[in-house]
Design a protein around this motif. Structure first.
Motif, PDB file in Angstrom:
ATOM      1  N   ARG A 217      27.718  18.125  33.120  1.00 53.71           N
ATOM      2  CA  ARG A 217      27.561  19.534  32.745  1.00 53.71           C
ATOM      3  C   ARG A 217      27.879  19.775  31.273  1.00 53.71           C
ATOM      4  O   ARG A 217      27.218  20.574  30.597  1.00 53.71           O
ATOM      5  CB  ARG A 217      28.443  20.404  33.637  1.00 53.71           C
ATOM      6  N   TYR A 238      17.452  27.842  31.670  1.00 53.26           N
ATOM      7  CA  TYR A 238      18.036  26.618  32.202  1.00 53.26           C
ATOM      8  C   TYR A 238      19.562  26.596  32.238  1.00 53.26           C
ATOM      9  O   TYR A 238      20.152  25.552  32.486  1.00 53.26           O
ATOM     10  CB  TYR A 238      17.493  25.412  31.424  1.00 53.26           C
ATOM     11  N   ARG A 239      20.187  27.759  32.061  1.00 57.84           N
ATOM     12  CA  ARG A 239      21.644  27.797  32.189  1.00 57.84           C
ATOM     13  C   ARG A 239      22.063  27.385  33.595  1.00 57.84           C
ATOM     14  O   ARG A 239      23.044  26.651  33.788  1.00 57.84           O
ATOM     15  CB  ARG A 239      22.183  29.190  31.871  1.00 57.84           C
ATOM     16  N   SER A 240      21.316  27.838  34.613  1.00 60.52           N
ATOM     17  CA  SER A 240      21.661  27.496  35.997  1.00 60.52           C
ATOM     18  C   SER A 240      21.518  25.999  36.254  1.00 60.52           C
ATOM     19  O   SER A 240      22.228  25.430  37.085  1.00 60.52           O
ATOM     20  CB  SER A 240      20.782  28.280  36.977  1.00 60.52           C
ATOM     21  N   TRP A 241      20.610  25.330  35.541  1.00 60.84           N
ATOM     22  CA  TRP A 241      20.464  23.886  35.692  1.00 60.84           C
ATOM     23  C   TRP A 241      21.711  23.180  35.174  1.00 60.84           C
ATOM     24  O   TRP A 241      22.176  22.204  35.771  1.00 60.84           O
ATOM     25  CB  TRP A 241      19.238  23.388  34.914  1.00 60.84           C
ATOM     26  N   THR A 243      24.818  24.471  34.900  1.00 63.24           N
ATOM     27  CA  THR A 243      25.962  24.721  35.783  1.00 63.24           C
ATOM     28  C   THR A 243      25.799  24.016  37.127  1.00 63.24           C
ATOM     29  O   THR A 243      26.782  23.631  37.765  1.00 63.24           O
ATOM     30  CB  THR A 243      26.141  26.236  36.007  1.00 63.24           C
ATOM     31  N   GLY A 244      24.559  23.836  37.555  1.00 64.83           N
ATOM     32  CA  GLY A 244      24.319  23.166  38.837  1.00 64.83           C
ATOM     33  C   GLY A 244      24.292  21.651  38.738  1.00 64.83           C
ATOM     34  O   GLY A 244      24.234  20.964  39.761  1.00 64.83           O
TER      35      GLY A 244
END
Length: 420
Positions: A217, A238-241, A243-244
């Motif tokens: 991350r 792509y912030r969720s990518w 964090t995920g």
């Protein structure tokens, strides 16, 4: 009858091999004109054709000549009294002068022939061998959308030049023995096989490939911020990518877990211009490059596969022909900007529309990278079952009949055109 095949890269034998074999079987004379590369450097230098790349054919041998510049092919035509020249490119790719005693034949190879050629250039060939009627309609839409030519003009340009032959390079599939391939690669005869054609990251523009290749991350966040300086949309999209933890490593792990869950053997088939990354080498049961172009290594792998995972590859067409279910995983355009800014051919081809080449019920399906990472490990191979009736309809639309006779149709069309 005397044919010549222009071999700009050794990989072209994948397209030409079955047609050459069929011509030799008819007793025709065949020459292969190999490009003599000026340089042996660069990421694609391994594709420079050599004498060792010329396949062994069952029905005879071919005469090899060399050329340096494209225009040299015009001199070879005069020297060798060729009836027809066969290429995956149009005539004006090589020369514009007339050749009244020699027909120029272009074989379709996916979308590339349309994307890199203007309509007038495509029409410079005497004969165009397309897979199915779908492709003339797709090309007309593409040229209209890219403001090169309206559909009516395009159809008039190609009038009397087109013949629908099917997909010649796939004729060889019927000659590949799956049991022999399994023995050669030491794969148990009854074990399911998943064929992975990895996502291409090397030498790609934009920030997304570096962001996706980053592991962890923290590193992904750093790449996200760096990329966001040039394209602020990257952070929002792509912030969720980050964090995920959705990256190339977690994608590979998800595919490996899916294979373990289903007792499947994982083959990763790469290309030397984008070497298989170390973590995928460790995860795969076997890693392959192009050991052969006729028969093509990828088609040998396809002959034993139960599922083919790819990223908008024309292997979708090859898989359907070979009777293999396809999973197309969506990858963003490397520059990762608004879809309207993506290349027009991406907008018209790389879609998840129901009935499209990459999302055809009963033949293949389309998933996003996050979906693959989060959902695929718990799925079964039974979720990817080919429907025979759907496959026939898919082939009729996109590929042509899986009868092993596309090369014969090409030769019939050439013979008829030469005699005119």
């Amino acid at each position: 009858m005397k044919l010549a095949f222009i071999v700009g890269r050794n990989a072209y034998f994948k397209f030409y091999g079955p047609v050459i074999e069929a011509a030799l079987q008819r007793g025709w004379e065949v020459e292969c004109w190999l490009r003599l590369a000026k340089s042996s450097k660069g990421p694609k230098a391994y594709l420079n054709p050599t004498l060792n790349d010329v396949p062994t054919f069952r029905y005879g041998s071919v005469k090899v000549r060399r050329y340096v510049e494209k225009h040299d092919c015009l001199e070879l035509i005069a020297e060798s009294s060729i009836n027809a020249v066969v290429s995956i490119h149009h005539k004006h790719f090589y020369f514009s002068e007339p050749t009244p005693n020699c027909r120029f034949v272009t074989l379709q190879h996916g979308l590339d022939g349309f994307v890199v050629a203007a309509p007038n250039s495509l029409a410079s060939s005497d004969l165009l061998c397309f897979y199915t009627p779908f492709w003339i309609e797709w090309a007309a839409s593409y040229y209209a959308a890219s403001e090169q030519c309206n559909p009516q003009q395009f159809r008039c340009l190609l009038q009397n030049k087109i013949v629908y032959t099917g997909f010649p390079q796939l004729d060889v599939i019927s000659q590949i023995d799956p049991a022999t391939v399994r023995r050669r690669w030491d794969i148990p005869l009854e074990q399911p096989v998943v064929l992975l054609l990895p996502i291409t990251l090397a030498n790609k523009p934009g920030a997304w490939p570096r962001f996706f290749a980053a592991r962890g991350r923290l590193q992904q966040t750093i790449e996200l911020v760096i990329g966001g300086i040039l394209d602020w949309n990257l952070i929002g999209q792509y912030r969720s990518w980050s964090t995920g933890g959705w990256n190339d490593h977690s994608l590979t792990e998800a595919i490996r877990r899916f294979c373990d869950h289903n007792g499947a053997y994982l083959i990763a088939k790469g290309r030397l211009k984008d070497p298989i990354r170390p973590h995928l080498l460790a995860a795969a049961d076997k890693a392959l490059y192009d050991d052969s172009y006729y028969p093509a290594t990828v088609l040998e792998a396809m002959s034993i596969a139960d599922l083919c995972i790819h990223f908008y590859s024309t292997a979708a067409l090859e898989a359907a022909y070979a009777g293999v279910y396809g999973l197309c995983v969506h990858r963003p355009s490397p520059r990762v900007k608004a879809r309207a800014e993506a290349p027009i051919y991406h907008q018209l081809w790389r879609t998840n529309w129901p009935g499209s080449a990459y999302n055809y019920e009963g033949v293949n399906r389309w998933m996003t990278i996050p979906q693959v990472i989060t959902e695929l490990p718990g799925m079964s191979l039974a979720d990817f079952q080919l429907d025979s009736e759907a496959r026939v309809k898919y082939l009729t639309k996109y590929v042509g009949p899986a009868d092993g006779n596309a090369s014969q149709r090409v030769l019939d069309a050439i013979s008829e055109r030469v005699e005119q």
